[in-house]
Scaffold this active site. Structure first.
Site, PDB file in Angstrom:
ATOM      1  N   PRO A   1      44.449  14.538   7.638  1.00  0.00           N
ATOM      2  CG  PRO A   1      42.503  13.584   8.512  1.00  0.00           C
ATOM      3  CD  PRO A   1      44.008  13.522   8.602  1.00  0.00           C
ATOM      4  CB  CYS A   2      44.211  19.296   4.638  1.00  0.00           C
ATOM      5  SG  CYS A   2      42.842  19.147   3.452  1.00  0.00           S
ATOM      6  CD  GLN A   3      39.085  17.591   6.025  1.00  0.00           C
ATOM      7  OE1 GLN A   3      40.125  17.243   6.564  1.00  0.00           O
ATOM      8  NE2 GLN A   3      38.429  16.820   5.175  1.00  0.00           N
ATOM      9  N   PRO A   4      41.442  21.009   9.333  1.00  0.00           N
ATOM     10  CG  PRO A   4      42.115  19.736  11.156  1.00  0.00           C
ATOM     11  CD  PRO A   4      41.965  19.673   9.676  1.00  0.00           C
ATOM     12  CG  PHE A   5      46.063  22.288   9.417  1.00  0.00           C
ATOM     13  CD1 PHE A   5      46.284  22.688  10.721  1.00  0.00           C
ATOM     14  CD2 PHE A   5      46.119  20.936   9.124  1.00  0.00           C
ATOM     15  CE1 PHE A   5      46.564  21.769  11.716  1.00  0.00           C
ATOM     16  CE2 PHE A   5      46.404  19.996  10.111  1.00  0.00           C
ATOM     17  CZ  PHE A   5      46.624  20.418  11.414  1.00  0.00           C
TER      18      PHE A   5
END
Length: 235
Positions: free
Chosen positions: A79-83
């Site tokens: 999942p890319c949400q944190p970055f």
């Protein structure tokens, strides 16, 4: 002769699996925490969907999927949400619940020892220490690693979408395809779809649908359209 077999981490509904299978590679299973992805994944890919968090995957489990005498390809898009740059609370991104999933990807690499690795994420990930750790760890494990930011429009996708892609191999240098694929415009991609109005669903293709809009929003879109047309024509 050995064959390549793959396992897809964070598989979702199986877009990556579908592409890999089109390339002639057998995908043994997709792993994802979202059970609602099962139907689309299994029906479109004829592969096993494992509804499980990657944090729970054991050495025995992952290696049983690969088998002993095959060339192993481990792929995944954490999942890319944190970055992502679109996070509102960017300063506390390392406290996001999905922040550590790239480390879990690395853990599974260490316990399964794949021959080839494929990873994809947002471009901003390469600026994070967690990515440096991921990359350095692969190098220390003896992998040849190649990564770069690629734009989907250079590979036949009718969308400007930049993504960080990483490939790693134990067989030697591994490179990306040359960017010589014909670009496809949105008009070319959807020109054969039948016209539909707001709120309608095509009778020929249930995926072809338009969101229902209020009269006010329709007026706004029409005004923007004519304004943009005026700018283009320099009226």
């Amino acid at each position: 002769m050995k064959k390549i077999v793959a396992v897809d981490l964070f598989c979702g509904i199986g877009g990556l699996t579908y592409g890999i299978k089109k390339a002639g590679i057998e995908v043994r299973a997709g792993i994802d925490i979202d059970e609602t992805c099962r139907y689309a994944y299994e029906v479109n890919n004829c592969s096993i969907f494992i509804n499980k968090s990657v944090t729970e995957i054991t050495k025995k489990e992952i290696n049983s999927l690969f088998g002993e005498k095959n060339i192993k390809l481990l792929m995944g898009c954490a999942p890319c949400q944190p970055f992502s740059n679109y996070r509102k609370d960017k300063k506390n991104s390392n406290k996001h619940k999905d922040w550590d999933l790239l480390n879990e990807f690395l853990r599974i690499i260490k316990i399964s020892n794949p021959d080839i690795i494929s990873m994809e994420n947002v471009p901003t990930l390469q600026k994070e220490r967690i990515f440096v750790k991921f990359y350095t760890s692969l190098k220390n494990m003896g992998y040849y690693v190649n990564y770069d930011v690629h734009n989907a429009e250079n590979y036949g996708v009718p969308q400007r979408r930049k993504r960080l892609l990483l490939l790693a191999s134990k067989f030697g240098e591994i490179n990306f395809l040359k960017k010589d694929i014909k670009k496809v415009t949105v008009r070319e991609a959807i020109k054969n779809l039948s016209p539909i109005k707001a709120g309608e669903i095509s009778k020929k293709d249930f995926i072809h649908r338009a969101s229902k809009l209020s009269d006010l929003n329709l007026q706004r879109i029409q005004i923007l359209f004519w304004k943009n047309l005026g700018v283009m024509l320099k009226i």
